[in-house]
Design a protein around this motif. Sequence first.
Motif, PDB file in Angstrom:
ATOM      1  N   TYR A 294      54.002  65.628  38.817  1.00 48.04           N
ATOM      2  CA  TYR A 294      53.161  64.888  38.788  1.00 48.04           C
ATOM      3  C   TYR A 294      53.721  63.265  38.364  1.00 48.04           C
ATOM      4  N   ALA A 295      53.994  62.269  38.239  1.00 42.72           N
ATOM      5  CA  ALA A 295      54.675  60.543  36.895  1.00 42.72           C
ATOM      6  C   ALA A 295      54.080  60.119  38.222  1.00 42.72           C
ATOM      7  N   PRO A 296      53.291  59.661  37.597  1.00 45.18           N
ATOM      8  CA  PRO A 296      52.597  58.102  38.813  1.00 45.18           C
ATOM      9  C   PRO A 296      53.680  57.117  39.591  1.00 45.18           C
ATOM     10  N   ASP A 297      54.870  57.028  38.737  1.00 48.00           N
ATOM     11  CA  ASP A 297      56.379  55.783  39.482  1.00 48.00           C
ATOM     12  C   ASP A 297      56.855  56.979  39.478  1.00 48.00           C
ATOM     13  N   GLY A 298      56.627  58.120  39.898  1.00 48.02           N
ATOM     14  CA  GLY A 298      57.664  59.052  40.271  1.00 48.02           C
ATOM     15  C   GLY A 298      58.115  59.242  41.227  1.00 48.02           C
ATOM     16  N   GLU A 299      58.847  60.066  42.422  1.00 49.32           N
ATOM     17  CA  GLU A 299      59.621  60.942  43.401  1.00 49.32           C
ATOM     18  C   GLU A 299      58.348  60.926  44.193  1.00 49.32           C
ATOM     19  N   HIS A 300      57.208  61.955  43.644  1.00 47.83           N
ATOM     20  CA  HIS A 300      56.259  62.848  43.622  1.00 47.83           C
ATOM     21  C   HIS A 300      55.283  62.486  42.376  1.00 47.83           C
ATOM     22  N   GLY A 301      54.957  60.437  43.505  1.00 48.15           N
ATOM     23  CA  GLY A 301      53.787  59.587  42.448  1.00 48.15           C
ATOM     24  C   GLY A 301      52.398  59.293  43.057  1.00 48.15           C
ATOM     25  N   ARG A 302      52.116  58.241  43.405  1.00 53.51           N
ATOM     26  CA  ARG A 302      51.223  57.902  43.038  1.00 53.51           C
ATOM     27  C   ARG A 302      51.151  57.350  44.678  1.00 53.51           C
ATOM     28  N   GLU A 303      52.285  57.471  44.658  1.00 51.93           N
ATOM     29  CA  GLU A 303      52.275  56.658  46.549  1.00 51.93           C
ATOM     30  C   GLU A 303      52.742  57.685  47.524  1.00 51.93           C
ATOM     31  N   TRP A 304      53.107  59.196  47.078  1.00 55.75           N
ATOM     32  CA  TRP A 304      53.376  60.440  48.022  1.00 55.75           C
ATOM     33  C   TRP A 304      52.267  60.893  48.021  1.00 55.75           C
ATOM     34  N   LEU A 305      50.867  60.458  46.533  1.00 55.98           N
ATOM     35  CA  LEU A 305      49.730  60.877  46.812  1.00 55.98           C
ATOM     36  C   LEU A 305      48.170  60.180  47.787  1.00 55.98           C
ATOM     37  N   ARG A 306      49.518  59.256  48.275  1.00 56.50           N
ATOM     38  CA  ARG A 306      47.963  57.880  48.116  1.00 56.50           C
ATOM     39  C   ARG A 306      48.050  58.238  49.839  1.00 56.50           C
ATOM     40  N   GLY A 307      49.904  59.195  50.460  1.00 58.49           N
ATOM     41  CA  GLY A 307      49.976  59.728  51.990  1.00 58.49           C
ATOM     42  C   GLY A 307      49.456  60.916  52.322  1.00 58.49           C
ATOM     43  N   LEU A 308      49.506  61.736  50.936  1.00 56.33           N
ATOM     44  CA  LEU A 308      48.142  63.236  51.186  1.00 56.33           C
ATOM     45  C   LEU A 308      46.976  62.968  51.326  1.00 56.33           C
ATOM     46  N   VAL A 309      46.167  61.609  50.654  1.00 55.33           N
ATOM     47  CA  VAL A 309      44.569  61.402  50.573  1.00 55.33           C
ATOM     48  C   VAL A 309      44.428  60.879  51.788  1.00 55.33           C
ATOM     49  N   ALA A 310      45.542  59.804  52.133  1.00 56.62           N
ATOM     50  CA  ALA A 310      45.240  59.245  53.443  1.00 56.62           C
ATOM     51  C   ALA A 310      45.098  59.990  55.160  1.00 56.62           C
ATOM     52  N   ASP A 311      45.815  61.235  54.946  1.00 59.79           N
ATOM     53  CA  ASP A 311      45.654  62.535  55.733  1.00 59.79           C
ATOM     54  C   ASP A 311      45.355  62.432  55.961  1.00 59.79           C
ATOM     55  N   LEU A 312      44.567  63.358  54.543  1.00 61.61           N
ATOM     56  CA  LEU A 312      42.769  64.472  54.744  1.00 61.61           C
ATOM     57  C   LEU A 312      41.675  63.350  54.261  1.00 61.61           C
ATOM     58  N   ALA A 313      41.447  62.045  54.303  1.00 62.11           N
ATOM     59  CA  ALA A 313      40.980  61.298  54.861  1.00 62.11           C
ATOM     60  C   ALA A 313      40.770  60.596  56.483  1.00 62.11           C
ATOM     61  N   ASP A 314      41.933  60.970  57.324  1.00 60.99           N
ATOM     62  CA  ASP A 314      41.831  60.559  58.582  1.00 60.99           C
ATOM     63  C   ASP A 314      41.600  61.563  59.491  1.00 60.99           C
ATOM     64  N   ASP A 315      41.344  62.690  58.689  1.00 56.70           N
ATOM     65  CA  ASP A 315      40.633  64.301  58.820  1.00 56.70           C
ATOM     66  C   ASP A 315      39.786  64.622  58.648  1.00 56.70           C
ATOM     67  N   GLY A 316      39.208  63.495  58.146  1.00 55.09           N
ATOM     68  CA  GLY A 316      36.865  63.364  57.788  1.00 55.09           C
ATOM     69  C   GLY A 316      36.603  64.598  56.700  1.00 55.09           C
ATOM     70  N   LEU A 317      38.062  64.661  55.887  1.00 51.26           N
ATOM     71  CA  LEU A 317      37.819  65.855  54.628  1.00 51.26           C
ATOM     72  C   LEU A 317      37.447  65.329  53.525  1.00 51.26           C
ATOM     73  N   ILE A 318      37.642  64.107  53.119  1.00 42.92           N
ATOM     74  CA  ILE A 318      38.185  63.177  51.881  1.00 42.92           C
ATOM     75  C   ILE A 318      37.988  61.785  52.595  1.00 42.92           C
ATOM     76  N   GLU A 319      36.921  61.649  50.924  1.00 42.51           N
ATOM     77  CA  GLU A 319      36.586  59.665  50.736  1.00 42.51           C
ATOM     78  C   GLU A 319      37.532  58.776  49.662  1.00 42.51           C
ATOM     79  N   ALA A 320      38.330  58.278  49.806  1.00 38.81           N
ATOM     80  CA  ALA A 320      38.884  57.739  48.656  1.00 38.81           C
ATOM     81  C   ALA A 320      38.497  56.141  48.127  1.00 38.81           C
ATOM     82  N   ASP A 321      38.163  55.867  46.726  1.00 40.13           N
ATOM     83  CA  ASP A 321      37.620  54.404  46.626  1.00 40.13           C
ATOM     84  C   ASP A 321      38.565  53.641  46.153  1.00 40.13           C
ATOM     85  N   ASP A 322      38.758  52.517  45.643  1.00 36.76           N
ATOM     86  CA  ASP A 322      39.558  52.227  45.074  1.00 36.76           C
ATOM     87  C   ASP A 322      39.076  50.664  44.456  1.00 36.76           C
TER      88      ASP A 322
END
Length: 333
Positions: A294-322
């Motif tokens: 994992y590297a914040p600006d890398g291929e598997h970085g924040r953008e990639w991780l935010r996509g996973l987080v968004a999917d889980l949030a849509d499924d009602g499993l997690i919450e993300a606060d900016d």
Amino acid sequence: MTDSDGAAAGEGAVGDGAEGGSETADGDEVTPELPADRDAVRDALVDWYEADHREFPWRRTEDPYEILVSEVMSQQTQLDRVVPAWEDFLDEWPTAAALADADRADVVAFWSDHSLGYNNRAKYLHEAAGQVEEEYDGAFPEDPDELSELMGVGPYTANAVASFAFNNGDAVVDTNVKRVLYRAFAEIHNADDPDYETVANALMPAGESRVWNNAIMELGGVACGKKPRCDEAGCPWREWCHAYQTGDFTAPDVPEQPSFEGSRRQFRGRIVRLLGEHDEMDIDALGHRIRVDYAPDGEHGREWLRGLVADLADDGLIEADDGEDGAVVSLRR
């Protein structure tokens, strides 16, 4: 699994001279899809079938009328539900003549009462019985082409009746048989447009469509289903089968399962497990914990991780606060 074989898949499953459809010394045509020792393959399957197979009542008759009824009923209907319906139907209308004389409304009502689906099949079966009586003097035609002239009888059903009633058919090629052939032969497995019918007919022993088609369909139904049972069912083709040798049991009706290792499913699971151990986590801390590269600006970085987080949030499993210090992720309680 299905599709016969010969020679272990990994090593020369096909005999010499296969490319041009040449012939062996005994005149047996060799095709790229068939093993050299096809007699051994044929004998293994027939011996396996004759030693033990499912006892469906229509396998104990050679009456074309009774077989036609079983074939029509079996279309998209589970066989364990067909058996009692088939027996009741023949009790009511034991011959083609009896069915032809019946009131069509009664036949359709029977079909509906037994939950056989598609009531037009009942209408076609009734009309086919009338054709046999009126056009063929009560004697079923024995050739697949002539049988196809009966109302509602397509090429597959015509060939099945010719095979099982008169031992006069070609190789049956249904979904189960295709699955067997695809798995058993590397050449079919790797072909862009497999010629199942040519291969199936070249494999079937001449003049033995009755036992052969029953046997290969039994193989597809018992040993080589979508979930294969090679060893449990004692599949007779294991020594030749490409799928058994390689572990690749995909087939036209069994798509390849995506690999779990490295998949989004795997990382979604890691996120949920980690958040179950912590009240909340900074998104970068979470990223470093779920994958070593994992590297914040890398291929598997924040953008990639935010996509996973968004999917889980849509499924009602997690919450993300900016917040001012970045996103904070937690399980939804």
